[in-house]
Enzyme design. Structure first.
Site, PDB file in Angstrom:
ATOM      1  N   ALA A  61       0.855  -1.198   0.000  1.00  0.00           N
ATOM      2  CA  ALA A  61       0.000   0.000   0.000  1.00  0.00           C
ATOM      3  C   ALA A  61       0.886   1.243   0.000  1.00  0.00           C
ATOM      4  O   ALA A  61       2.034   1.194   0.461  1.00  0.00           O
ATOM      5  CB  ALA A  61      -0.880  -0.010   1.237  1.00  0.00           C
ATOM      6  N   GLY A 100       0.723  -5.233   0.932  1.00  0.00           N
ATOM      7  CA  GLY A 100      -0.364  -5.342  -0.049  1.00  0.00           C
ATOM      8  C   GLY A 100       0.136  -5.938  -1.359  1.00  0.00           C
ATOM      9  O   GLY A 100      -0.645  -6.542  -2.108  1.00  0.00           O
ATOM     10  N   GLU A 123       3.701  -5.314   7.395  1.00  0.00           N
ATOM     11  CA  GLU A 123       2.768  -4.337   7.978  1.00  0.00           C
ATOM     12  C   GLU A 123       2.994  -4.138   9.466  1.00  0.00           C
ATOM     13  O   GLU A 123       2.842  -3.031   9.989  1.00  0.00           O
ATOM     14  CB  GLU A 123       1.313  -4.782   7.743  1.00  0.00           C
ATOM     15  CG  GLU A 123       0.807  -4.590   6.326  1.00  0.00           C
ATOM     16  CD  GLU A 123       1.098  -5.752   5.401  1.00  0.00           C
ATOM     17  OE1 GLU A 123       2.004  -6.566   5.708  1.00  0.00           O
ATOM     18  OE2 GLU A 123       0.433  -5.856   4.354  1.00  0.00           O
TER      19      GLU A 123
HETATM   20  C1  LIG Z   1      -5.310  -2.439   3.682  1.00  0.00           C
HETATM   21  C2  LIG Z   1      -3.811  -2.308   3.898  1.00  0.00           C
HETATM   22  C3  LIG Z   1      -3.078  -3.109   2.915  1.00  0.00           C
HETATM   23  C4  LIG Z   1      -1.775  -3.195   2.868  1.00  0.00           C
HETATM   24  C5  LIG Z   1      -0.888  -2.607   3.858  1.00  0.00           C
HETATM   25  C6  LIG Z   1       0.503  -2.378   3.281  1.00  0.00           C
HETATM   26  O1  LIG Z   1       0.847  -2.805   2.237  1.00  0.00           O
HETATM   27  S1  LIG Z   1       1.490  -1.422   4.226  1.00  0.00           S
HETATM   28  C7  LIG Z   1       2.969  -1.302   3.258  1.00  0.00           C
HETATM   29  C8  LIG Z   1       3.766  -2.517   3.343  1.00  0.00           C
HETATM   30  N1  LIG Z   1       4.998  -2.365   2.605  1.00  0.00           N
HETATM   31  C9  LIG Z   1       6.113  -2.056   3.201  1.00  0.00           C
HETATM   32  O2  LIG Z   1       6.211  -1.924   4.399  1.00  0.00           O
HETATM   33  C10 LIG Z   1       7.310  -1.876   2.295  1.00  0.00           C
HETATM   34  C11 LIG Z   1       7.978  -0.579   2.586  1.00  0.00           C
HETATM   35  N2  LIG Z   1       9.112  -0.344   1.710  1.00  0.00           N
HETATM   36  C12 LIG Z   1      10.282  -0.954   1.889  1.00  0.00           C
HETATM   37  O3  LIG Z   1      10.491  -1.800   2.717  1.00  0.00           O
HETATM   38  C13 LIG Z   1      11.385  -0.519   0.971  1.00  0.00           C
HETATM   39  O4  LIG Z   1      11.112   0.766   0.543  1.00  0.00           O
HETATM   40  C14 LIG Z   1      11.597  -1.438  -0.250  1.00  0.00           C
HETATM   41  C15 LIG Z   1      10.309  -1.642  -1.010  1.00  0.00           C
HETATM   42  C16 LIG Z   1      12.155  -2.785   0.218  1.00  0.00           C
HETATM   43  C17 LIG Z   1      12.618  -0.764  -1.195  1.00  0.00           C
HETATM   44  O5  LIG Z   1      13.805  -0.480  -0.484  1.00  0.00           O
HETATM   45  P1  LIG Z   1      14.944   0.472  -1.115  1.00  0.00           P
HETATM   46  O6  LIG Z   1      16.039   0.530  -0.120  1.00  0.00           O
HETATM   47  O7  LIG Z   1      15.268   0.014  -2.467  1.00  0.00           O
HETATM   48  O8  LIG Z   1      14.286   1.900  -1.292  1.00  0.00           O
HETATM   49  P2  LIG Z   1      13.736   2.901  -0.188  1.00  0.00           P
HETATM   50  O9  LIG Z   1      13.316   2.180   1.029  1.00  0.00           O
HETATM   51  O10 LIG Z   1      14.706   4.003  -0.039  1.00  0.00           O
HETATM   52  O11 LIG Z   1      12.408   3.435  -0.890  1.00  0.00           O
HETATM   53  C18 LIG Z   1      12.463   4.239  -2.075  1.00  0.00           C
HETATM   54  C19 LIG Z   1      11.401   5.302  -1.975  1.00  0.00           C
HETATM   55  O12 LIG Z   1      10.117   4.674  -2.006  1.00  0.00           O
HETATM   56  C20 LIG Z   1       9.348   5.075  -0.887  1.00  0.00           C
HETATM   57  N3  LIG Z   1       8.508   3.917  -0.508  1.00  0.00           N
HETATM   58  C21 LIG Z   1       8.892   2.661  -0.346  1.00  0.00           C
HETATM   59  N4  LIG Z   1       7.856   1.890  -0.052  1.00  0.00           N
HETATM   60  C22 LIG Z   1       6.772   2.683  -0.025  1.00  0.00           C
HETATM   61  C23 LIG Z   1       5.388   2.464   0.217  1.00  0.00           C
HETATM   62  N5  LIG Z   1       4.906   1.237   0.464  1.00  0.00           N
HETATM   63  N6  LIG Z   1       4.580   3.524   0.173  1.00  0.00           N
HETATM   64  C24 LIG Z   1       5.033   4.765  -0.115  1.00  0.00           C
HETATM   65  N7  LIG Z   1       6.338   5.037  -0.363  1.00  0.00           N
HETATM   66  C25 LIG Z   1       7.185   3.998  -0.314  1.00  0.00           C
HETATM   67  C26 LIG Z   1      10.380   5.414   0.171  1.00  0.00           C
HETATM   68  O13 LIG Z   1       9.845   6.265   1.128  1.00  0.00           O
HETATM   69  C27 LIG Z   1      11.444   6.073  -0.679  1.00  0.00           C
HETATM   70  O14 LIG Z   1      11.001   7.384  -0.931  1.00  0.00           O
HETATM   71  P3  LIG Z   1      12.005   8.607  -1.021  1.00  0.00           P
HETATM   72  O15 LIG Z   1      11.137   9.792  -1.196  1.00  0.00           O
HETATM   73  O16 LIG Z   1      12.906   8.307  -2.160  1.00  0.00           O
HETATM   74  O17 LIG Z   1      12.765   8.617   0.280  1.00  0.00           O
END
Ligand SMILES: CC/C=C\CC(=O)SCCNC(=O)CCNC(=O)[C@H](O)C(C)(C)COP(=O)(O)OP(=O)(O)OC[C@H]1O[C@@H](n2cnc3c(N)ncnc32)[C@H](O)[C@@H]1OP(=O)(O)O
Length: 719
Positions: A61, A100, A123
């Site tokens: 998400a 998600g 999550e």
């Molecule tokens: C009904 C509810 C249903 C579902 C609930 C959910 O899905 S909650 C979300 C669950 N997902 C996560 O927790 C994943 C979060 N992200 C990560 O762990 C890492 O970002 C990832 C995907 C492994 C990538 O890592 P990497 O080191 O390659 O990049 P970085 O973390 O620096 O992320 C890059 C930029 O993307 C933004 N971002 C990442 N994930 C999300 C997200 N799920 N939503 C919004 N934004 C996200 C992150 O903030 C970075 O942004 P920036 O502006 O460049 O700092």
């Protein structure tokens, strides 16, 4: 936000297009709904493949959307409709399928993963649970014990482990979309009923209650008050004991409670704070994304004490060759054995081979002539450190970066004795350096932007959370620790005990209370600093140590504890007693109780009952107050940086966000009012006097933490 193509004449390829991680924003959900409708209603289409652009399936998400009102199609019914469709849907998982994103994959009828992909339901780390059916579908797919472990920890698994667990059907090293399309074509004629996870029965272990109880107890021990892991257990229990339709309702109810909690807000704040911390900016305009770091291939570490060893291990394990220097042969041999042992154990844990060939041990600084970077980790003594820096300046190439692991000394004073002040910077690791994730990168006024970029990038490569901070005594972390621990010792004078204070702080969620932490770090460290700053020493009357020094309140109890040779865990005695020197099992010590009682009666202090709330307020508001001063002094650029430092370096509970976020959640007016109250009661404690920035923020109507920066802008930056 979701691209639609027809491939191989009959397969609809839906590509999520929301860089950088293809999160399921409202536009993406809308795109999926639209493209799925098109695929299901087009008679030419016999199967569907869902994949993500730029080598990433889906990061879940869109966490940024959680702060605002819900827009666009809700995820759960959208996913249910994909699963219910009559055409086979295959998830082509590359990069990540998280949260998600994995829930989306679980409603697809088949899952193909690239060999380098990672999958998980993280999550819980955001204070939530997988509420798009994840807690109900995963147990049906892989069983209760494995699902419980993944959902309650949020751990990511490799595609190989996912295959073993049964989460994915196939792992490939080839183009995952092409493989998925071929797979989808073969799936066309096959029945789908057994592929719809919501329709399966949960394979239930006979000892379900005992298992859930054991997991609950384990979580209660470890989670330090976090609600989400316990809610995850309840949701998985629902999967085991209820039909899907009821289980999913329970999942939603539990999610609703978590979603609106302060803990979820704090953990989501932490997620972004951690990512923001690396984004430094200098008053000159240079910043993280326009300054190229230097490449570091070789490094030296001077001093093989606890810190030096951990730093050497952290460098070698990421492929940097290390020359480790000691001044004495015996110390060097001990250091060598320790470093090799640590590196071997670390490699075993990671399942890789130990990079011992990258290590060299020497007694001579002459061997450092050609290294790219030196990290000095000698004893915390300015004169000694200056001698080392002077010598390095003569010996090393003029381009070698000179870094100090000092925990609070003036980095600019060290720069001043070298021929290259622009290449001098602080790299403050935390003990044990190969375990602790935090690195304070201490920018002196003369550190160049390239030097800062190099230290920050090296920190990242060493898998640290690096935060750029300005140069002042104690930098950010240790500077803030002083008012916090001072309050704890003043509370001892007034009637509290170390164990009472520690229990309150640990119940709040700290990994360790302030006294247990001091015992671990060694009480002699602070004692030496107090002696060096003239606060204590031979001139102090041991029978009647004054309680006011250098114009402010002073608590002599920590000095009295040290005078008895009680330096903490290493001596087997400190604020607590231990079974043996080096022991870790802290027990309250009647001798400390006695010392406190004698002390209070000597000074005519009538002990009073101190409430848990007073302990929390005085310790934490003094901590945050110093954080506000650090912000107004320009030593930290943002409150997020301070919070990241406290979570990763000082065991501040992540579900409370950090001292600055905690202050914002409590309400700045209340923090101000309490500080004013306590400062009135203790006017000789300057740390309790509310900082001008706190007053200014309250006067501006207490803006949300993300807006504080606008009020700090005009102040001077040391970064
Ligand atoms: C009904 C509810 C249903 C579902 C609930 C959910 O899905 S909650 C979300 C669950 N997902 C996560 O927790 C994943 C979060 N992200 C990560 O762990 C890492 O970002 C990832 C995907 C492994 C990538 O890592 P990497 O080191 O390659 O990049 P970085 O973390 O620096 O992320 C890059 C930029 O993307 C933004 N971002 C990442 N994930 C999300 C997200 N799920 N939503 C919004 N934004 C996200 C992150 O903030 C970075 O942004 P920036 O502006 O460049 O700092």
């Amino acid at each position: 936000m979701a691209r639609y193509e027809l491939v191989k004449r009959s397969v609809a390829l839906i590509t999520l297009t929301n860089p950088p991680v293809n999160s399921l924003s409202s536009a993406v959900r809308h795109g999926i709904a639209k493209t799925m409708d098109r695929a299901l209603s087009d008679p030419k289409v016999t199967a569907v493949v869902i994949c993500g652009e730029n080598g990433r399936f889906c990061g879940g998400a869109d966490i940024r959307e959680f702060a605002g009102p819900m827009r666009g199609p809700p995820l759960l019914p959208l996913l249910d409709s994909i699963e219910a469709g009559e055409k086979p849907v295959v998830a082509a998982i590359e990069g990540v399928a998280l949260g998600g994103g994995l829930e989306l994959a679980l409603v697809c009828h088949y899952r193909i993963a690239h060999s380098k992909a990672r999958l998980g339901l993280p999550e819980v780390t955001l204070g939530l649970l997988p509420a798009a059916g994840g807690t109900q579908r995963l147990p049906r797919l892989i069983g209760i014990p494995a699902a419980l472990e993944l959902i309650t920890t949020g751990r990511h698994v490799s595609s190989q482990e996912a295959l073993k667990l049964g989460i994915v059907d196939q792992v490939t090293e080839q183009n995952v979309c092409e493989v998925a399309v071929e797979f989808a074509l073969r799936a066309v004629a096959k029945p789908l009923s057994s592929r719809r996870l919501s329709a399966l029965t949960v394979p239930c272990p006979p000892d379900l209650d005992a298992l859930l109880e054991a997991v609950t107890m384990q979580i209660q021990k470890k989670a330090r008050g976090m609600m989400a892991p316990l809610a995850c257990v309840q949701a998985v229990r629902a999967a085991a004991t209820m039909p899907y339709s009821q289980g999913i309702k329970r999942e939603s109810e539990l999610m609703a409670t978590l979603f609106n909690s302060g803990q979820a807000r704090a953990l989501q704040y932490c997620f972004f704070a951690e990512r923001t911390a690396g984004k430094w900016t200098l008053p000159s305009g240079a910043q993280w994304n326009d300054t190229k770091p230097r490449e570091i291939r070789s490094a030296a570490v001077i001093g093989l004490g606890t810190m030096g060893r951990g730093i050497a291990v952290s460098l070698a394990r990421v492929g940097i060759s290390v020359i480790a220097v000691e001044s004495d042969k015996k110390l060097m041999e001990t250091g060598r054995q320790m470093v090799i042992g640590m590196l071997e154990r670390d490699a075993k844990r990671r399942g890789v081979s130990a990079s011992l060939n990258l290590l060299k041990f020497t007694l001579s600084l002459q061997d450092l002539k050609d290294v790219d970077l030196v990290i000095e980790a000698v004893f915390e003594d300015m004169a000694l450190k200056k001698r080392v820096f002077q010598e390095l300046s003569k010996l090393c190439r003029p381009t070698t970066l000179l870094c100090s692991n000092t925990s609070g000394l003036d980095v600019d004073a060290l720069a001043g004795v070298t021929d290259r002040p622009q290449l001098v910077i602080g790299m403050h690791f935390f003990s044990p350096a190969h375990v602790m994730k935090l690195l304070e990168v201490v920018c002196g006024p003369r550190s160049s932007s390239e030097t800062i970029a190099t230290a920050m990038s090296l920190g990242k490569r060493m898998e640290k959370v690096s935060v750029a901070v300005g140069n002042c005594p104690g930098f950010v972390g240790n500077r803030m620790l002083k008012p916090y621990s001072d309050q704890a010792t003043f509370l001892l004078e007034e009637g509290a005990t170390p164990e009472q204070i520690d229990k309150v702080l640990e119940d709040f969620g700290f990994a360790m209370g302030v006294f247990r932490m001091s015992d671990l770090a060694g009480l002699d460290v602070g004692w030496r600093v107090r002696k060096e700053s003239g606060l204590t020493g031979p001139d102090v009357d041991p029978k009647n140590p004054p309680r006011r020094r250098q114009g402010r309140k002073y608590c002599p109890i920590p000095d009295m504890v040290c005078e008895q040779g009680r330096f903490g865990q290493k001596t087997g005695r400190g604020w607590y007693m231990y079974d043996k020197p080096g022991g870790t099992n802290a027990k309250p010590d009647p001798l400390i109780q006695n010392l406190l009682e004698t002390y209070r009666s000597r000074y005519g202090i009538k002990p009073r009952n101190i409430t848990d709330q007073e302990i929390i307020d005085r310790c934490l508001f003094a901590l945050a107050n110093e954080g506000f001063r650090i912000l107004e002094d320009g030593i930290a650029a943002r409150p997020e940086d301070i919070d990241v430092i406290y979570q990763f370096g000082y065991g501040f509970p992540r579900h409370r966000g950090g001292p600055m976020f905690y202050a914002s959640m409590v309400g700045l007016e209340r923090v101000l009012e309490r500080l004013e109250h306590y400062h009135q009661a203790h006017p000789d404690v300057p740390h309790l006097e509310p900082s001008p920035l706190l007053k200014k923020l309250v006067a501006c109507g207490s803006p949300p933490i993300q807006k504080w920066r606008e009020h700090i802008k005009t102040m001077h930056s040391h970064l």
